[in-house]
Write a protein that holds these residues in place. Sequence first.
Motif, PDB file in Angstrom:
ATOM      1  N   SER A 242      40.057  23.060  33.680  1.00 10.09           N
ATOM      2  CA  SER A 242      39.496  24.225  33.636  1.00 10.09           C
ATOM      3  C   SER A 242      40.120  25.212  34.380  1.00 10.09           C
ATOM      4  CB  SER A 242      37.839  24.204  34.166  1.00 10.09           C
ATOM      5  OG  SER A 242      37.971  23.543  35.535  1.00 10.09           O
ATOM      6  N   PHE A 243      39.594  26.715  33.963  1.00  6.54           N
ATOM      7  CA  PHE A 243      40.411  27.893  34.453  1.00  6.54           C
ATOM      8  C   PHE A 243      39.220  28.778  35.056  1.00  6.54           C
ATOM      9  CE2 PHE A 243      42.274  31.892  34.616  1.00  6.54           C
ATOM     10  CZ  PHE A 243      43.664  31.602  35.698  1.00  6.54           C
ATOM     11  N   PHE A 244      39.383  29.144  36.234  1.00 10.16           N
ATOM     12  CA  PHE A 244      38.462  30.423  36.847  1.00 10.16           C
ATOM     13  C   PHE A 244      39.518  31.419  37.247  1.00 10.16           C
ATOM     14  CE2 PHE A 244      35.976  26.179  37.357  1.00 10.16           C
ATOM     15  CZ  PHE A 244      34.960  26.608  36.809  1.00 10.16           C
ATOM     16  N   ASP A 245      38.986  32.560  37.169  1.00  6.28           N
ATOM     17  CA  ASP A 245      39.768  33.722  37.610  1.00  6.28           C
ATOM     18  C   ASP A 245      39.572  33.638  39.018  1.00  6.28           C
ATOM     19  OD1 ASP A 245      37.562  35.228  38.305  1.00  6.28           O
ATOM     20  OD2 ASP A 245      37.654  36.284  36.388  1.00  6.28           O
ATOM     21  N   LEU A 246      40.501  34.413  39.741  1.00  4.08           N
ATOM     22  CA  LEU A 246      40.557  34.485  41.258  1.00  4.08           C
ATOM     23  C   LEU A 246      39.122  34.819  41.815  1.00  4.08           C
ATOM     24  CD1 LEU A 246      42.022  34.602  44.068  1.00  4.08           C
ATOM     25  CD2 LEU A 246      42.315  36.877  43.675  1.00  4.08           C
ATOM     26  N   TYR A 247      38.384  35.765  41.236  1.00  6.54           N
ATOM     27  CA  TYR A 247      37.050  36.072  42.049  1.00  6.54           C
ATOM     28  C   TYR A 247      36.011  34.980  41.679  1.00  6.54           C
ATOM     29  CZ  TYR A 247      39.426  40.500  41.810  1.00  6.54           C
ATOM     30  OH  TYR A 247      40.198  41.562  42.002  1.00  6.54           O
ATOM     31  N   GLU A 248      35.912  34.252  40.470  1.00  8.89           N
ATOM     32  CA  GLU A 248      35.092  33.293  40.478  1.00  8.89           C
ATOM     33  C   GLU A 248      35.578  32.151  41.418  1.00  8.89           C
ATOM     34  OE1 GLU A 248      34.315  33.026  35.485  1.00  8.89           O
ATOM     35  OE2 GLU A 248      36.274  32.855  36.405  1.00  8.89           O
TER      36      GLU A 248
ATOM     37  N   ARG B   6      42.379  23.608  44.786  1.00  6.60           N
ATOM     38  CA  ARG B   6      42.395  23.778  43.207  1.00  6.60           C
ATOM     39  C   ARG B   6      42.654  25.361  43.144  1.00  6.60           C
ATOM     40  NH1 ARG B   6      38.336  21.318  38.846  1.00  6.60           N
ATOM     41  NH2 ARG B   6      39.690  19.375  39.618  1.00  6.60           N
ATOM     42  N   ALA B   7      42.001  26.356  43.446  1.00  2.00           N
ATOM     43  CA  ALA B   7      42.217  27.802  43.483  1.00  2.00           C
ATOM     44  C   ALA B   7      43.716  27.875  43.578  1.00  2.00           C
ATOM     45  CB  ALA B   7      41.203  28.405  44.196  1.00  2.00           C
TER      46      ALA B   7
END
Length: 85
Positions: free
Chosen positions: A4-10, A33-34
Amino acid sequence: QDSSFFDLYEYEFIVDHYIEQLRFKEAISAVRRAMLQHPYASSLKIRYVQLLIETGKPARALGIIRRMGESEGINYEYYLAKGVA
């Protein structure tokens, strides 16, 4: 491995949520992980440093702070004061 990929703000939201809940182990896991997905994000490194300090690892946190200052110029006030002196 989860892909999964989240953007920085998430990621910042997720890490902050765990911090607010005093769930530091989960916050550290999330910030690590971020940082893999966003390796140049200073905000994540700062949160990681804060978590290391909070969990009793100040020497490790200091090492990261020093590397951040050298590579990203975060300690510009130090260099400015040194130049003026």
